[in-house]
Design an enzyme around this catalytic site. Structure first.
Site, short mmCIF file in Angstrom:
data_model
loop_
_atom_site.label_atom_id
_atom_site.label_comp_id
_atom_site.label_asym_id
_atom_site.label_seq_id
_atom_site.Cartn_x
_atom_site.Cartn_y
_atom_site.Cartn_z
CG ASP A 1 -2.27 0.66 0.98
OD1 ASP A 1 -2.25 1.90 1.08
OD2 ASP A 1 -3.30 0.03 0.71
CG ASP A 2 0.41 6.02 1.09
OD1 ASP A 2 1.42 6.33 0.44
OD2 ASP A 2 -0.41 6.83 1.51
CG ASP B 1 -9.90 3.40 4.90
OD1 ASP B 1 -9.65 2.44 4.14
OD2 ASP B 1 -9.35 4.50 4.82
CG ASP C 1 -6.47 5.50 -1.78
OD1 ASP C 1 -7.65 5.88 -1.73
OD2 ASP C 1 -5.82 5.18 -0.77
CE LYS D 1 -6.35 0.47 -1.00
NZ LYS D 1 -6.06 0.17 0.41
#
Ligand code: DGJ
Length: 724
Positions: free
Chosen positions: A367-368, A549, A479, A477
């Site tokens: 992820d990030d 989330d 976002d 992903k």
């Protein structure tokens, strides 16, 4: 097939599976709506426009005089602006004289097999054998503007899709001020409006409100479909419920600012409209240009909300999400976000992957925090290359390492955003949405990229494409963590600034389209601070969207129930996380009704939890096809006063079913009989937890006795039924 034209009365009859939709061209000029509802056999509904005797003052149209016709209340198929229809109307175009009177009259029609694409916009796809399309061509006699209204009628679904193309065949520029994708005038108002509202961490709760005289609406002005109101509305007859009664479902295939509204007039008739939000919208249509408005999907059900949802689900699985992912199994993933946030590096991710692999997990998603110099949310958006400090040998070492384990690999991006502290911003300081002389607001310390500009789309595309070419990976992903404000583009002239909201989403679609066309095997999952852009536009590129989330399993019961009103279970991103409120088992049970995956540190799991993961992974392989591709039934909604939720999925051939029975809060009584739905009454099914064999008729009419199910808050059971 589904569309018939009756020359003598100039009537169009559209039959979509169990529903009919009828309109006529009145006096050779005005398209009048006559009927929408359960299938009818003929067109003897010609007088449905007549609203009866009226003593009030109504203005008659200057050129169409008929004793029974009153423009102000007539059911219009496509209503103009500034004529004698005083309700909210389908179209308004400012012409070269500076007024906005728009009066659309019949010009021509075409009927074709299949379904045309919409330029620049996502839409449902279908083969020629699946559907037929009517193009109704209308024009304004004074200005020459044309509206091409498209109706696609599906053969096997009670579904009609609609969209509109506005054409300017004249030599003068015009400005579209409002263009609704559909107008549906229903001759009754005993309706409730069902919509989905929410916020971050609490997306898509169900809101049911009676229509009133005047306008009831849902909308977005956020530049995204948003957490707050979803572009979905169902109008249900007062007596309709989950399983009974008439429901009209509407969903826009659009991810930007939208408006959906129902206006009840003094005659107790309802006008429903849906389209781009006219707020802060004005589109310059130059001589010779055309403009396409997004598609709206209309579903009719005479068996309540449940059947409406099942129609949307099946339609979207088969005609909206990318073809490749209709049936192809999606890898069972683990995501690094809640496990490590920004604190990642090659070793940590490889260790996560190795540990997850032992449990049967098939893909790791970073992820990030992997790019630019990103250690927190204050920098680097726009710099889509590996953060050297964390990945000194580049992403190759990591991705190859994961692939060598036999696992797939995924990466997080936020392509539409830019940090002030980024190489991209330093190189192109005017590439964000802003207005000269005004300070642009930040959200999560970031600006929004000006996606209206081709060079911006090209730059981000080149960065992503370079990475994908260098180290082919399997999943992205995508976002989107803030909404749009101070919306202006440095590259557009003054009279095009109100096009920016729509052009922004067109740019986003262009980039997503390029990605999915060039990498058809790449699995794209969308996300927007959780589920802030969960809509059919995004689903046409991305077969799954992170729902929220909030991964607390009790809250997820409400979020996933609301989402299921319109969107298939197979599209709902749902993971087991470290959230503390309920047991590991319960979190798994709820997440199974979605894409299923994990969002936690596998190295911190106890032995007991690891054993549970193995059980969940096995259950996933056994149940997922039934849940993702079967028919979904809401047995008990979380809003019901039982403090419980129950869901059920039945395989298409009705030989298998999975039931979730969840206790949200300890119910104040103990007798609990759960009646199942959707089975074959003549089949015999074995129940997994006690081995008892029941007939389908018993399961659906008598039900199963779950009075001894654990009553602790936040517990649940998954029960499996298989035909013997
Ligand atoms: C918001 C998303 O909803 C999360 O899942 C995560 O990807 C973070 N952004 C990362 O910044």
């Amino acid at each position: 097939m589904g569309i018939k034209y009756f020359e003598e009365s100039q009537t169009f009859k559209l039959d979509a599976c169990d529903s009919s939709y009828v309109f006529r061209i009145f006096m050779g000029e005005l398209p009048l709506h006559l009927y929408y509802g359960k299938k009818i056999d003929d067109i003897s509904v010609q007088d449905m426009f007549d609203k009866g005797p009226d003593n009030g003052a109504t203005i008659t149209l200057a050129d169409l005089k008929h004793p029974n016709f009153k423009m102000a209340v007539a059911p219009m198929e496509f209503s103009g602006n500034g004529t004698a229809d005083f309700r909210h109307t389908s179209i308004s175009i400012e012409n070269s004289l500076g007024n906005s009177v728009t009066d659309m009259r019949y010009k021509d029609y075409k009927i074709t097999k299949g379904k045309p694409k919409i330029k620049g916009l996502p839409s449902l796809y279908a083969d020629e054998a699946d559907c037929e399309t009517l193009e109704l061509i209308l024009y304004d006699k004074v200005t020459g503007a044309e509206a091409h209204v498209f109706y696609t009628v599906f053969e096997n679904y009670s579904v009609i899709t609609r969209s509109v193309k506005v054409v300017n065949p004249t030599d003068d520029d015009m400005y579209i001020e409002n263009i609704m994708s559909c107008t549906v005038d229903l001759p009754f108002a005993d309706l409730d409006m069902v919509s989905l509202y929410g916020r971050a961490n609490k997306e898509r709760s169900i809101c049911t409100e009676p229509l009133r005289h005047g306008v009831s609406s849902v909308e977005s002005r956020f530049g995204a479909s948003s957490h707050y109101q979803n572009p979905f509305v169902a109008l249900k007859k007062k007596n309709a419920s989950e399983d009974f009664g008439e429901v009209y479902g509407f969903n826009l295939v659009y991810s930007g600012n939208f408006l959906m509204e129902a206006e009840v007039d003094a005659y107790n008739c309802t006008r429903f409209q849906a389209g781009i939000n006219p707020h802060d919208f004005k589109w310059k249509l130059e001589a010779g240009d055309e403009f396409s408005a997004p598609e709206v999907v209309m579903v009719y059900s005479d068996n309540g909300l449940g059947q409406m949802s099942r129609t949307f689900h099946s339609l979207y699985r088969n005609h909206l999400i990318p073809r490749k992912w209709k049936t192809a199994p999606r890898p069972l993933l683990i995501n690094s976000w809640e496990a490590a946030y920004f604190n990642i590096n090659t070793k940590k991710i490889l260790d996560f992957a190795a540990s997850a692999k032992e449990l049967g997990i098939e893909m790791i998603v970073v992820d990030d925090g992997w790019f630019g110099c990103r250690n927190n949310d204050s920098s680097s958006l726009g710099d889509w290359f590996a953060f050297e400090e964390k990945f000194p040998n580049g992403l190759g070492e990591l991705i190859d390492g994961v692939h060598a384990m036999g696992m797939k690999f995924g990466l997080w991006f936020e392509p539409e955003m830019i940090s002030e502290d980024s190489e991209l911003f330093r190189a192109h300081p005017d590439w964000y949405l802003h207005i000269e002389g005004r300070k642009a607001s930040t959200g999560r310390k970031q600006y929004v990229l000006d996606m209206t500009r081709d060079e911006v789309v090209d730059n981000i595309w080149t960065q992503i494409d370079t990475l994908l070419k260098k180290h082919p990976f399997d999943y992205i992903k995508w976002d989107f963590n803030r909404n749009l404000s101070e919306v202006g583009s440095a590259s557009l002239p003054k009279d095009r600034q109100k096009e920016v909201y729509h052009r922004f989403i067109l740019g986003t679609y262009k980039l997503m389209g390029r990605l999915t066309e060039n990498y058809p095997d790449l699995l794209l999952e969308n996300c927007a601070s959780g589920g802030g852009r969960f809509d059919a536009g995004i689903l046409s590129f991305s077969p799954q969207i992170w729902c929220s989330d909030c991964t607390d399993a009790i809250e997820r019961l409400t979020i996933q129930t609301g989402t299921s009103l319109c969107y298939p279970i197979s599209t709902m991103g749902s993971h087991v996380s470290d959230s503390k409120r309920t047991s590991f088992k319960n979190k798994g049970n709820v997440a199974q009704f979605g894409t299923f995956g994990y969002e936690l540190d596998p190295l911190k799991m106890t032995e007991e939890e690891r054993e549970e993961v193995k059980i969940q992974v096995a259950e996933y392989h056994k149940y997922h096809d039934i849940i993702a591709n079967g028919d979904f039934y809401r047995l008990i909604n979380p809003e019901d006063s039982t403090f419980r939720t129950a869901w059920m999925s039945v395989s298409q051939d009705k030989t298998k079913a999975v039931v979730l029975s969840a206790v949200m809060r300890t119910p104040p009584y103990s007798t609990f009989i759960l009646r199942l739905k959707g089975l074959d009454s003549s089949k015999k099914y074995r129940r997994s937890d006690n081995g008892i064999v029941y007939s389908g008729s018993t399961l659906m009419n008598a039900g199963i006795n779950l009075s001894r199910q654990s009553l602790a808050d936040g517990t649940s059971e998954l029960i499996y039924f298989e035909e013997i």
